[in-house]
Design an enzyme around this catalytic site. Structure first.
Site, mmCIF file in Angstrom:
data_model
loop_
_atom_site.group_PDB
_atom_site.id
_atom_site.type_symbol
_atom_site.label_atom_id
_atom_site.label_comp_id
_atom_site.label_asym_id
_atom_site.label_seq_id
_atom_site.Cartn_x
_atom_site.Cartn_y
_atom_site.Cartn_z
ATOM 1 N N MET A 37 0.838 -1.199 0.000
ATOM 2 C CA MET A 37 0.000 0.000 0.000
ATOM 3 C C MET A 37 0.879 1.257 0.000
ATOM 4 O O MET A 37 0.395 2.360 0.235
ATOM 5 C CB MET A 37 -0.936 -0.001 1.209
ATOM 6 C CG MET A 37 -1.888 -1.200 1.199
ATOM 7 S SD MET A 37 -3.410 -0.909 2.086
ATOM 8 C CE MET A 37 -2.804 -0.655 3.729
ATOM 9 N N TYR B 15 4.048 4.019 0.847
ATOM 10 C CA TYR B 15 4.690 4.731 1.961
ATOM 11 C C TYR B 15 5.766 3.828 2.571
ATOM 12 O O TYR B 15 5.714 3.432 3.727
ATOM 13 C CB TYR B 15 3.680 5.196 3.022
ATOM 14 C CG TYR B 15 4.175 6.462 3.679
ATOM 15 C CD1 TYR B 15 4.118 7.682 3.005
ATOM 16 C CD2 TYR B 15 4.746 6.454 4.943
ATOM 17 C CE1 TYR B 15 4.613 8.834 3.572
ATOM 18 C CE2 TYR B 15 5.247 7.603 5.516
ATOM 19 C CZ TYR B 15 5.174 8.783 4.820
ATOM 20 O OH TYR B 15 5.681 9.923 5.384
ATOM 21 N N GLY C 168 10.891 -2.446 5.925
ATOM 22 C CA GLY C 168 10.170 -3.720 5.815
ATOM 23 C C GLY C 168 9.798 -3.995 4.362
ATOM 24 O O GLY C 168 10.053 -5.079 3.823
ATOM 25 N N HIS C 169 9.208 -2.986 3.716
ATOM 26 C CA HIS C 169 8.859 -3.125 2.295
ATOM 27 C C HIS C 169 10.126 -3.408 1.470
ATOM 28 O O HIS C 169 10.114 -4.261 0.578
ATOM 29 C CB HIS C 169 8.233 -1.834 1.770
ATOM 30 C CG HIS C 169 6.916 -1.482 2.362
ATOM 31 N ND1 HIS C 169 6.722 -0.369 3.138
ATOM 32 C CD2 HIS C 169 5.703 -2.094 2.281
ATOM 33 C CE1 HIS C 169 5.453 -0.292 3.508
ATOM 34 N NE2 HIS C 169 4.807 -1.330 3.002
ATOM 35 N N GLY D 290 5.041 -10.140 4.191
ATOM 36 C CA GLY D 290 5.729 -10.013 5.472
ATOM 37 C C GLY D 290 5.027 -10.788 6.583
ATOM 38 O O GLY D 290 3.797 -10.862 6.626
ATOM 39 N N LYS E 24 4.970 -9.817 9.489
ATOM 40 C CA LYS E 24 4.392 -8.833 10.404
ATOM 41 C C LYS E 24 2.864 -8.926 10.359
ATOM 42 O O LYS E 24 2.189 -8.826 11.359
ATOM 43 C CB LYS E 24 4.835 -7.436 10.024
ATOM 44 C CG LYS E 24 4.260 -6.499 11.000
ATOM 45 C CD LYS E 24 4.331 -5.082 10.671
ATOM 46 C CE LYS E 24 3.258 -4.396 11.423
ATOM 47 N NZ LYS E 24 2.309 -3.804 10.512
ATOM 48 N N SER F 236 6.084 -0.101 10.307
ATOM 49 C CA SER F 236 4.753 -0.028 9.724
ATOM 50 C C SER F 236 4.535 1.381 9.206
ATOM 51 O O SER F 236 5.013 2.350 9.803
ATOM 52 C CB SER F 236 3.708 -0.342 10.809
ATOM 53 O OG SER F 236 2.431 0.123 10.415
ATOM 54 N N SER F 237 3.811 1.482 8.101
ATOM 55 C CA SER F 237 3.506 2.819 7.565
ATOM 56 C C SER F 237 2.697 3.599 8.592
ATOM 57 O O SER F 237 2.749 4.821 8.642
ATOM 58 C CB SER F 237 2.717 2.706 6.268
ATOM 59 O OG SER F 237 3.411 1.873 5.362
ATOM 60 N N ARG F 238 1.937 2.877 9.422
ATOM 61 C CA ARG F 238 1.096 3.544 10.420
ATOM 62 C C ARG F 238 1.904 4.133 11.584
ATOM 63 O O ARG F 238 1.373 4.931 12.348
ATOM 64 C CB ARG F 238 0.032 2.594 10.957
ATOM 65 C CG ARG F 238 -1.062 2.310 9.941
ATOM 66 C CD ARG F 238 -2.273 1.634 10.572
ATOM 67 N NE ARG F 238 -3.403 1.607 9.663
ATOM 68 C CZ ARG F 238 -3.723 0.556 8.888
ATOM 69 N NH1 ARG F 238 -2.997 -0.540 8.916
ATOM 70 N NH2 ARG F 238 -4.773 0.629 8.089
HETATM 71 P P1 AMP Z 1 1.538 -2.813 3.492
HETATM 72 O O1 AMP Z 1 2.044 -1.758 2.560
HETATM 73 O O2 AMP Z 1 1.532 -2.364 4.926
HETATM 74 O O3 AMP Z 1 0.247 -3.422 3.036
HETATM 75 O O4 AMP Z 1 2.605 -3.990 3.458
HETATM 76 C C1 AMP Z 1 3.023 -4.580 2.247
HETATM 77 C C2 AMP Z 1 3.797 -5.830 2.556
HETATM 78 O O5 AMP Z 1 4.915 -5.503 3.371
HETATM 79 C C3 AMP Z 1 2.976 -6.864 3.337
HETATM 80 O O6 AMP Z 1 3.294 -8.169 2.866
HETATM 81 C C4 AMP Z 1 3.464 -6.674 4.748
HETATM 82 O O7 AMP Z 1 3.351 -7.823 5.554
HETATM 83 C C5 AMP Z 1 4.923 -6.321 4.525
HETATM 84 N N1 AMP Z 1 5.460 -5.606 5.674
HETATM 85 C C6 AMP Z 1 4.926 -4.516 6.287
HETATM 86 N N2 AMP Z 1 5.670 -4.164 7.352
HETATM 87 C C7 AMP Z 1 6.687 -5.065 7.428
HETATM 88 C C8 AMP Z 1 7.800 -5.247 8.312
HETATM 89 N N3 AMP Z 1 8.015 -4.438 9.349
HETATM 90 N N4 AMP Z 1 8.633 -6.277 8.080
HETATM 91 C C9 AMP Z 1 8.414 -7.116 7.028
HETATM 92 N N5 AMP Z 1 7.405 -6.991 6.158
HETATM 93 C C10 AMP Z 1 6.553 -5.988 6.356
#
Ligand code: AMP
Length: 281
Positions: A30, A32, A36-37, A148, A150, A186-188
């Protein structure tokens, strides 16, 4: 690196890539971006000839009272970061491109996996996730897709969808990337002010506490949950604490093998999640 907004164009480019017998690695996000990304992208880079990243804040997976509007977005910054780790294509569709006005088909993993943990407090969330991930898999048709740990429940549910619907790809699970002080990235986290940011450390601290108790030989999940609750309570509002089987996500009555300890806590109004798989030795 190319940035593409239209499905038709993605298909054209990726048909060529596949015709050259190149493998495709895919990271749905998503946006930002944080480390992690980037870890997911780096791994995709290592394991595939061509790397696709999608950036789409999916309205379907947000509840009516959730943060869809406020969710942080910065496409320019994301493009730069993705380019630096060697991504080949960014797919950043508009809402209209993904969901036409007459859109009416959904993918839902039914049953126990989606009823527990985040599924309980965020009804419809995982249906939104599997629907968009299914669409993205059909658009990109990757060989491997990276998720991830997470978002552990999401990972298990996506794996189930892939198995049940025979998507021809492999799901690769990636360890949680943490800040120096162990807060899961986390983006949050950008919603947290300095004071809340400190309070947020309690999620990881409570997981470490659970680990210590399990390693000590405590077998009753209730005792551990109570201790975690006592630690967290003054810092945040607990949504759930779960000690569950890592595959079925169902609560265990007795800790006898590896368990998933997962939790969601609201810290000054910001809902954060974290988890850890803990073995007895
Ligand atoms: P999101 O943009 O938050 O939907 O995350 C996109 C991908 O990145 C998802 O597969 C998440 O699980 C992964 N992700 C988010 N935060 C982390 C993190 N801290 N470590 C590893 N993967 C992450």
């Amino acid at each position: 690196m190319v940035v593409v907004k239209k499905i038709k164009k993605v298909r054209e480019i990726l048909t060529r890539v596949r015709n050259e017998k190149k493998s495709i690695g895919f990271v749905p996000t998503m946006g930002y971006f944080h480390q992690g990304h980037l870890r997911l992208m780096e791994l995709a880079r290592k394991e595939n000839d061509y790397v696709v990243v999608s950036i789409f804040v999916n309205p379907l997976q947000f509840g009516p009272k959730e943060d869809f509007k406020e969710y942080p977005r910065d496409l320019k910054r994301d493009i730069k970061m993705a380019e630096e780790v060697g991504v080949d294509l960014i797919f950043a569709p508009s809402e209209k491109e993904m969901y036409e006005e007459d859109f009416s088909t959904y993918i839902e993993v039914t049953g126990n996996l989606t009823q527990v943990m985040c599924g309980k407090s965020r009804p419809g969330h995982f249906k939104g996730v599997t629907t968009v991930v299914g669409k993205l898999f059909n658009i990109v048709q990757p060989d491997r897709a990276y998720f991830g740990k997470k978002d552990y429940q999401q990972l298990i549910i996506v794996k189930k969808m892939v198995k049940d619907l025979n998507f021809p790809l492999k799901i690769v699970a990636v360890n949680t990337v943490r800040e120096k002080d162990k807060l899961a990235m986390s983006s949050r986290n950008t919603y947290l002010n300095e004071k809340s940011r400190k309070k947020a450390l309690v999620l990881y601290q409570s997981l470490k506490l659970a680990e210590k108790e399990i390693k000590k030989g405590v077998k009753d999940p209730k005792i551990i949950k109570e201790k975690m609750k006592n630690l967290i309570e003054e810092k945040g509002e607990i949504d759930y604490i779960s000690i569950a089987d890592p595959q079925t996500l169902q609560e265990v009555e007795k800790i006898e093998k590896k368990v998933l300890v997962a939790l969601a806590v609201k810290i000054d109004g910001v809902r954060l999640i974290d988890n850890r798989i803990i073995g007895r030795n």
